[in-house]
Design a protein around this motif. Structure first.
Motif, PDB file in Angstrom:
ATOM      1  N   GLN A 219      33.132  63.329  -0.332  1.00 46.32           N
ATOM      2  CA  GLN A 219      32.144  62.616  -1.195  1.00 46.32           C
ATOM      3  C   GLN A 219      32.702  61.322  -2.161  1.00 46.32           C
ATOM      4  N   SER A 220      34.068  61.970  -2.759  1.00 46.18           N
ATOM      5  CA  SER A 220      34.514  60.804  -3.595  1.00 46.18           C
ATOM      6  C   SER A 220      35.002  59.901  -2.775  1.00 46.18           C
ATOM      7  N   ALA A 221      35.724  59.904  -1.638  1.00 46.63           N
ATOM      8  CA  ALA A 221      36.366  58.967  -0.596  1.00 46.63           C
ATOM      9  C   ALA A 221      35.194  58.107  -0.362  1.00 46.63           C
ATOM     10  N   LEU A 222      33.878  58.496   0.079  1.00 48.61           N
ATOM     11  CA  LEU A 222      32.982  57.586   0.575  1.00 48.61           C
ATOM     12  C   LEU A 222      32.195  56.836  -0.594  1.00 48.61           C
ATOM     13  N   ARG A 223      32.138  57.435  -1.865  1.00 50.92           N
ATOM     14  CA  ARG A 223      31.704  56.421  -2.909  1.00 50.92           C
ATOM     15  C   ARG A 223      32.618  55.431  -3.069  1.00 50.92           C
ATOM     16  N   ASN A 224      34.016  55.736  -2.959  1.00 51.90           N
ATOM     17  CA  ASN A 224      35.031  54.780  -3.336  1.00 51.90           C
ATOM     18  C   ASN A 224      34.952  53.546  -2.205  1.00 51.90           C
ATOM     19  N   PHE A 225      34.857  53.944  -0.834  1.00 52.66           N
ATOM     20  CA  PHE A 225      34.708  53.277   0.346  1.00 52.66           C
ATOM     21  C   PHE A 225      33.466  52.156   0.165  1.00 52.66           C
ATOM     22  N   ASN A 226      32.366  52.644  -0.313  1.00 51.94           N
ATOM     23  CA  ASN A 226      31.189  52.006  -0.427  1.00 51.94           C
ATOM     24  C   ASN A 226      31.356  50.804  -1.583  1.00 51.94           C
ATOM     25  N   ALA A 227      32.001  51.251  -2.425  1.00 54.43           N
ATOM     26  CA  ALA A 227      32.249  50.513  -3.670  1.00 54.43           C
ATOM     27  C   ALA A 227      33.268  49.303  -3.272  1.00 54.43           C
ATOM     28  N   ARG A 228      34.239  49.690  -2.379  1.00 52.55           N
ATOM     29  CA  ARG A 228      35.263  48.501  -2.330  1.00 52.55           C
ATOM     30  C   ARG A 228      34.414  47.644  -1.179  1.00 52.55           C
ATOM     31  N   LEU A 229      33.714  48.204  -0.332  1.00 53.23           N
ATOM     32  CA  LEU A 229      32.776  47.447   0.679  1.00 53.23           C
ATOM     33  C   LEU A 229      32.262  46.352   0.189  1.00 53.23           C
ATOM     34  N   ARG A 231      32.513  44.725  -2.840  1.00 52.17           N
ATOM     35  CA  ARG A 231      33.812  43.648  -3.272  1.00 52.17           C
ATOM     36  C   ARG A 231      34.019  42.968  -2.028  1.00 52.17           C
ATOM     37  N   LEU A 232      34.279  43.629  -0.711  1.00 52.08           N
ATOM     38  CA  LEU A 232      34.893  42.899   0.346  1.00 52.08           C
ATOM     39  C   LEU A 232      33.753  42.032   0.766  1.00 52.08           C
ATOM     40  N   GLY A 233      32.486  42.405   0.838  1.00 49.67           N
ATOM     41  CA  GLY A 233      31.386  41.530   1.021  1.00 49.67           C
ATOM     42  C   GLY A 233      31.210  40.335   0.559  1.00 49.67           C
ATOM     43  N   ALA A 234      31.461  40.187  -0.958  1.00 51.32           N
ATOM     44  CA  ALA A 234      31.170  39.432  -1.891  1.00 51.32           C
ATOM     45  C   ALA A 234      32.318  38.332  -1.694  1.00 51.32           C
ATOM     46  N   LEU A 235      33.588  38.923  -1.451  1.00 48.41           N
ATOM     47  CA  LEU A 235      34.712  38.162  -1.388  1.00 48.41           C
ATOM     48  C   LEU A 235      34.788  37.309   0.019  1.00 48.41           C
TER      49      LEU A 235
END
Length: 303
Positions: A219-229, A231-235
């Motif tokens: 669950q922690s890894a999933l939350r972190n992955f979605n948060a970084r995604l 940022r990636l989309g905005a970038l």
């Protein structure tokens, strides 16, 4: 001597414990959430199976609507209740009433589509991003390349699941087995993303341990992955919101755009029916529909 019948809430509490003991932590979490919603509605009082009538179910659905839940969330709770009820019937703990759940919603509503197009995928493939987002970019592409594999299945993959260029794994959600031929582009990403911990049984470094500890790490890894995604989309300037499930919806939509049979797409994704697969498809654009019409007219009126 006949065993005394339990209340629905007591039976459900026991069931949650059994599912957890089987190692199905995610499934137990959904059942426990459903139980909590029921107890919230009853004010913490036990609920007998005999009290679960069409009238009670409708009132419970209205209660969930009043809590601002989405229809798909309401459907999940109702389907969990129905599954508990049917288990209890089989166990002799509840009397069977046909069509008991007919008056409440147990379907799947088509929500905002989470697919991105081929152009966005090529943009991600060629983007030069910061080191903090590079593994996020590679992992998203890997999910797509492995036929839209869900993040949860990637997180729980074991090293023994990958033999040569063949990946065989069991879906956490449905229990069905899938076999994926790993293409060279996907294998290169696996080599870069796999764990360096030789003692770990897992292919990737998202979780360790077993049972509830592993589930919390997932669950922690999933939350972190979605948060970084996000940022990636905005970038990268991608307009659609990137999420872990976006890769899965994108694979299904692009396969559909390329006119592969929906039954074939359904089997590739491990879905139980084409109806489930159809909820993943993003609507065709006006440009694509116009192209289709031009092709039809050119065939009918070749001159």
């Amino acid at each position: 001597m006949m065993k005394e019948k339990e209340s629905l809430t007591a039976y459900m509490t026991t069931l949650v414990g059994q599912i957890e003991a089987e190692g199905r932590i995610g499934t137990a979490h959904v059942y426990r959430s459903t139980l909590h919603r029921v107890l919230d509605f009853t004010g913490g009082q036990p609920l007998a199976f005999a009290e679960v009538t069409p009238f009670w179910l409708k009132a419970f659905q209205n209660y969930l609507l009043g809590r601002q839940l989405q229809w798909n969330s309401i459907s999940t709770y109702m389907r969990m209740l129905r599954a508990v009820y049917l288990r209890a019937v089989d166990a002799g703990q509840a009397d069977y009433h046909p069509r008991l759940f007919k008056g409440v919603y147990t379907g799947t509503r088509v929500t905002v589509k989470r697919a991105i197009g081929e152009g966005d995928l090529r943009l991600l493939d060629s983007s030069d991003v910061s080191s903090g987002l590079e593994k996020t970019r590679m992992l998203f592409l890997l999910l797509f390349m492995l036929r839209g594999i869900p993040f949860v299945d990637v997180a729980y993959l074991r090293k023994c699941d990958l033999q040569g260029n063949t990946l065989m794994y069991r879906r956490r959600k449905t229990g069905s087995w899938l076999t994926v031929q790993v293409e060279p582009c996907a294998m290169r990403l696996i080599e870069q993303l796999k764990t360096s911990d030789k003692s770990s049984p897992y292919l990737f470094p998202f979780i360790d341990g077993t049972g509830s500890d592993a589930y919390r790490r997932y669950q922690s890894a999933l939350r972190n992955f979605n948060a970084r995604l996000k940022r990636l989309g905005a970038l990268t300037g991608i307009q659609s919101s990137l999420s872990s499930y976006c890769a899965r919806h994108s694979w299904a939509t692009i396969a559909n755009y390329h006119n592969y049979q929906q039954e074939l797409i359904c089997n590739a994704m491990g879905h139980s029916s084409v109806k489930v697969t159809e909820t993943y498809f993003k609507s065709h654009t006006d440009e694509r529909i116009g192209q289709m019409n031009r092709e039809i007219l050119s065939q009918v009126f070749p001159d």
